[in-house]
Design a protein around this motif. Structure first.
Motif, mmCIF file in Angstrom:
data_model
loop_
_atom_site.group_PDB
_atom_site.id
_atom_site.type_symbol
_atom_site.label_atom_id
_atom_site.label_comp_id
_atom_site.label_asym_id
_atom_site.label_seq_id
_atom_site.Cartn_x
_atom_site.Cartn_y
_atom_site.Cartn_z
ATOM 1 N N GLY A 191 -34.229 65.682 -19.467
ATOM 2 C CA GLY A 191 -34.068 65.311 -18.424
ATOM 3 C C GLY A 191 -34.161 64.893 -17.108
ATOM 4 N N ARG A 192 -35.539 64.677 -16.784
ATOM 5 C CA ARG A 192 -35.929 65.478 -15.616
ATOM 6 C C ARG A 192 -36.841 63.430 -14.585
ATOM 7 N NH1 ARG A 192 -43.149 66.301 -16.593
ATOM 8 N NH2 ARG A 192 -42.964 64.422 -18.037
ATOM 9 N N ASN A 193 -36.413 63.285 -15.779
ATOM 10 C CA ASN A 193 -36.413 61.382 -15.854
ATOM 11 C C ASN A 193 -35.266 61.110 -14.800
ATOM 12 O OD1 ASN A 193 -39.160 61.349 -16.063
ATOM 13 N ND2 ASN A 193 -38.775 60.542 -17.503
ATOM 14 N N ILE A 194 -34.436 61.022 -15.490
ATOM 15 C CA ILE A 194 -32.712 60.563 -15.303
ATOM 16 C C ILE A 194 -31.991 61.529 -13.867
ATOM 17 C CG2 ILE A 194 -31.637 62.325 -16.449
ATOM 18 C CD1 ILE A 194 -29.367 59.992 -17.044
ATOM 19 N N ARG A 195 -32.883 62.395 -13.706
ATOM 20 C CA ARG A 195 -32.358 63.314 -12.404
ATOM 21 C C ARG A 195 -33.328 62.807 -11.507
ATOM 22 N NH1 ARG A 195 -33.015 68.126 -16.160
ATOM 23 N NH2 ARG A 195 -34.294 68.360 -15.096
ATOM 24 N N ALA A 196 -35.087 62.728 -11.199
ATOM 25 C CA ALA A 196 -35.195 62.392 -10.314
ATOM 26 C C ALA A 196 -35.193 60.352 -9.959
ATOM 27 C CB ALA A 196 -36.902 61.983 -10.816
ATOM 28 N N LEU A 197 -34.157 59.732 -10.737
ATOM 29 C CA LEU A 197 -33.589 58.675 -10.536
ATOM 30 C C LEU A 197 -32.509 58.383 -9.882
ATOM 31 C CD1 LEU A 197 -34.832 55.657 -10.664
ATOM 32 C CD2 LEU A 197 -33.987 55.965 -12.762
ATOM 33 N N GLU A 198 -32.057 59.594 -10.240
ATOM 34 C CA GLU A 198 -30.576 59.971 -10.017
ATOM 35 C C GLU A 198 -30.803 60.302 -7.792
ATOM 36 O OE1 GLU A 198 -26.938 60.572 -13.252
ATOM 37 O OE2 GLU A 198 -27.814 61.763 -12.151
ATOM 38 N N ALA A 199 -31.077 60.908 -7.835
ATOM 39 C CA ALA A 199 -31.858 61.862 -6.775
ATOM 40 C C ALA A 199 -32.504 60.973 -5.725
ATOM 41 C CB ALA A 199 -32.517 62.907 -6.770
ATOM 42 N N ALA A 200 -33.174 59.329 -6.359
ATOM 43 C CA ALA A 200 -34.135 58.997 -5.401
ATOM 44 C C ALA A 200 -33.029 57.891 -4.705
ATOM 45 C CB ALA A 200 -35.260 58.580 -6.179
ATOM 46 N N THR A 201 -32.741 57.317 -5.995
ATOM 47 C CA THR A 201 -31.392 56.266 -5.612
ATOM 48 C C THR A 201 -30.055 56.293 -5.652
ATOM 49 O OG1 THR A 201 -30.895 56.399 -8.136
ATOM 50 C CG2 THR A 201 -32.221 54.487 -7.699
ATOM 51 N N GLY A 202 -29.330 57.741 -5.640
ATOM 52 C CA GLY A 202 -28.046 58.103 -4.819
ATOM 53 C C GLY A 202 -26.683 57.746 -6.451
ATOM 54 N N VAL A 203 -27.518 56.907 -6.848
ATOM 55 C CA VAL A 203 -26.290 56.730 -7.815
ATOM 56 C C VAL A 203 -26.243 57.819 -8.710
ATOM 57 C CG1 VAL A 203 -26.815 54.615 -7.036
ATOM 58 C CG2 VAL A 203 -27.751 54.748 -9.424
ATOM 59 N N GLU A 204 -24.836 56.963 -9.972
ATOM 60 C CA GLU A 204 -24.721 57.603 -11.368
ATOM 61 C C GLU A 204 -25.815 56.825 -12.107
ATOM 62 O OE1 GLU A 204 -21.563 60.853 -13.730
ATOM 63 O OE2 GLU A 204 -21.375 59.684 -11.694
ATOM 64 N N ILE A 205 -26.542 57.181 -13.021
ATOM 65 C CA ILE A 205 -26.736 57.087 -14.404
ATOM 66 C C ILE A 205 -26.457 57.025 -15.391
ATOM 67 C CG2 ILE A 205 -28.927 55.894 -16.147
ATOM 68 C CD1 ILE A 205 -30.321 56.197 -12.780
#
Length: 565
Positions: free
Chosen positions: A275-289
């Motif tokens: 789950g490292r990619n989705i965590r990085a994406l959520e942290a960078a964008t500030g949304v929940e995926i």
């Protein structure tokens, strides 16, 4: 060696040529000159041989030196290559040793994990057997208790049936006795009053009916007065309950975006290892995926529409590129956020150019662009603001007011909805503060702050902005209401009112927010008109669904006509 022979041959050839030439020139010279020539030729021959010997020795020495140099270079190159091969072999041996150690360590770890798993499985089996044994014991115990309770209930049921029979017998006897007494009392009352029972009942019912109507009218007036006193509190409660029940659809639209993918295999890449990619994406964008079982779709959830758009575009670029890892995600998100900021500014500038508005502060232009990504009750905020601006300009031109100020106020009236400053303030007051901060005209500032009656209107364009805002929001089809359902609701309102006795005509006006009912003055009194408005409102509340509130106005007109002859 060959060059030496060439030199010797040249020298001999030159000697021969010299002799021949000397003989040709001198002819038959004297014998003294001939002897001298021979001596000179011998001397030349000896010199040539010496020169040839020296040249040969030099060439041989040069060949030996060159051979020795080449041999040394070859030996040095051989030693260097040998050292490089030995170093490479040493490195490979060290790498192999490290790999063997890592494999051994991994094997030991795997073995330990397998042992732990086997131990946990053994514990789970034991726990499962223990739980099953306890469950069996509890089941047997419950069955015994249920059997005992069933027997007790059957005994009590039999007693109750017996008692019911006894009570029915007693009631029958009592009823018979009361009927006899009632007949005796009724006969005495008829004799005393001189009226039959039916006549007395009719008089009593009529009297009670008139008294009930009077009391009901009084009670309704008291209830309405009490409702007016507590209207604010009850209205807030109703609004909160309505928001709770009806805001789900708008909340889903305003908080969720869907990113479509070609194949579900992409979901694994987006999630990444552990789950490292989705965590990085959520942290960078500030949304929940949200990646669930929905086929070929990924849900993007967040309250900020700009962040959701950044996340959606970033996902599109990442999937298209194929390289999905934390560093790449941060790079793409930063690039996308920059593009979105530029797009917001472009949208704001295009909007003010299309509306012919000049001199707007850059921050206000940026906020106008952010309206593109915000919706209110299903209506796009930028489209709504442009519509209000055009309506204000048209009305201001008809009334002879300042068209530019009206258009600016119409465009900026909801600017507080896209601001992140002091969100606890109402959006009208917050928009007014922003307009004041960026040096807008006082009339524009007042129109923005007063368009929801949260402050006093002091500018002539303020009621225009309020009216145009209501027109844009309540027109058919503006806020998730189709034309067919809109017309159907108006017809249903009129049919509901016409269904009451005494109603002649009714008209639904103000987009269904007010219902005017015309009644027959001969059949409906003033008191009945008040009761009729209340009854119509109650029926509408029970049978219809509608936004906001509906005002019911009952109109009773008395006309007295006489003719003079």
């Amino acid at each position: 060696m060959s060059s030496t022979i060439y030199i010797v041959l040249a020298a001999v050839l030159s000697l021969v040529v010299g002799i021949v030439v000397g003989r040709l020139l001198a002819g038959k010279a004297n014998q003294g000159h001939e002897a001298e020539a021979k001596a000179r030729a011998q001397q030349l021959l000896a010199d040539a041989e010496q020169q040839a010997t020296r040249t040969r020795d030099e060439r041989i020495q040069q060949s030996k030196d060159k051979f020795r140099t080449l041999k040394q270079e070859w030996e040095q190159e051989s030693r260097r290559q040998k050292q490089a091969l030995e170093q490479e072999l040493t490195d490979r041996r060290a790498t192999v040793v490290e790999q063997e150690q890592a494999i051994k360590k991994l094997t030991d770890t795997t073995q330990r994990q397998l042992e732990q798993i086997q131990r946990k499985e053994t514990e789970l089996d034991a726990t499962r057997e223990r739980i099953e044994a306890q469950s069996q014991a509890q089941r047997e115990k419950l069955e015994a208790q249920e059997e005992k309770r069933r027997a007790t209930l059957e005994t009590q049921l039999a007693k109750l049936q017996q008692r019911e029979e006894e009570v029915e017998t007693e009631l029958e006897e009592t009823r018979h006795h009361l009927n006899e007494q009632l007949q005796q009392v009724q006969a005495k009352l008829e004799t005393i009053s001189g009226l039959t029972a039916a006549e007395a009942r009719e008089q009593l019912v009529e009297s009670l009916k008139n008294e009930a109507q009077i009391q009901a009218s009084s009670y309704i007036k008291d209830v309405v007065a009490q409702a007016k006193l507590s209207a604010t509190k009850d209205a807030k409660k109703v609004v909160l309950e309505t928001i709770q029940r009806t805001a789900a659809e708008h909340a889903i639209e305003n908080c969720v975006s869907v990113f479509n993918i070609e194949s579900d295999d992409v979901k694994g890449k987006i999630i990444g290892r552990e789950g490292r990619n989705i965590r990085a994406l959520e942290a960078a964008t500030g949304v929940e995926i949200i990646v669930d079982d929905t086929p070929e779709a990924i849900i993007i959830s967040g309250f900020d529409p700009v962040r959701r758009e950044v996340a959606r575009l970033s996902l599109h670029l990442l999937v298209k590129d194929g390289r999905i890892h934390p560093a790449r995600i941060e790079e793409i998100v930063a690039k996308t956020r920059k593009n979105i900021d530029e797009e917001i500014v472009e949208i704001g500038e295009k909007t003010i150019i299309d509306l012919g508005i000049h001199g707007l502060h850059p921050e206000l232009i940026k906020m106008v662009g952010r309206m593109r990504f915000r919706s209110s009750y299903g209506q796009n905020l930028l489209q709504h603001s442009r519509e209000v601006a055009n309506l204000c300009a048209t009305m201001a031109a008809e009334l002879g007011l300042n068209v530019k100020h009206a258009k600016r106020a119409g465009l900026l009236h909801d600017i507080g909805k896209v601001s992140t400053e002091e969100p606890e303030l109402p959006h009208a007051i917050l928009g007014m503060e922003l307009a004041k901060k960026y040096k807008e005209h006082p009339d524009v500032v007042n129109a923005i702050g007063a368009h929801h009656d949260e402050m006093e209107m002091t500018a002539m364009i303020s009621p225009l902005v309020q009216a145009c805002d209501a027109i844009s929001g309540s027109r058919p089809g503006a806020r998730r209401e189709m034309m067919e359902s809109y017309i159907k609701r108006l017809k249903q309102l009129e049919e509901t009112a016409v269904s009451f006795d005494g109603v002649l005509q009714c008209y639904a006006i103000q987009a269904g927010r007010e219902l005017r009912v015309m009644v027959n003055a001969d059949n409906v009194s003033d008191e009945r008109a008040q009761e009729l408005s209340y009854e119509i409102s109650q029926k509408i509340e029970k049978e219809m669904q509608y936004p906001g509130q509906i005002k019911i106005t009952v109109i009773r007109e008395m006309r007295a006509v006489a003719y003079a002859k």
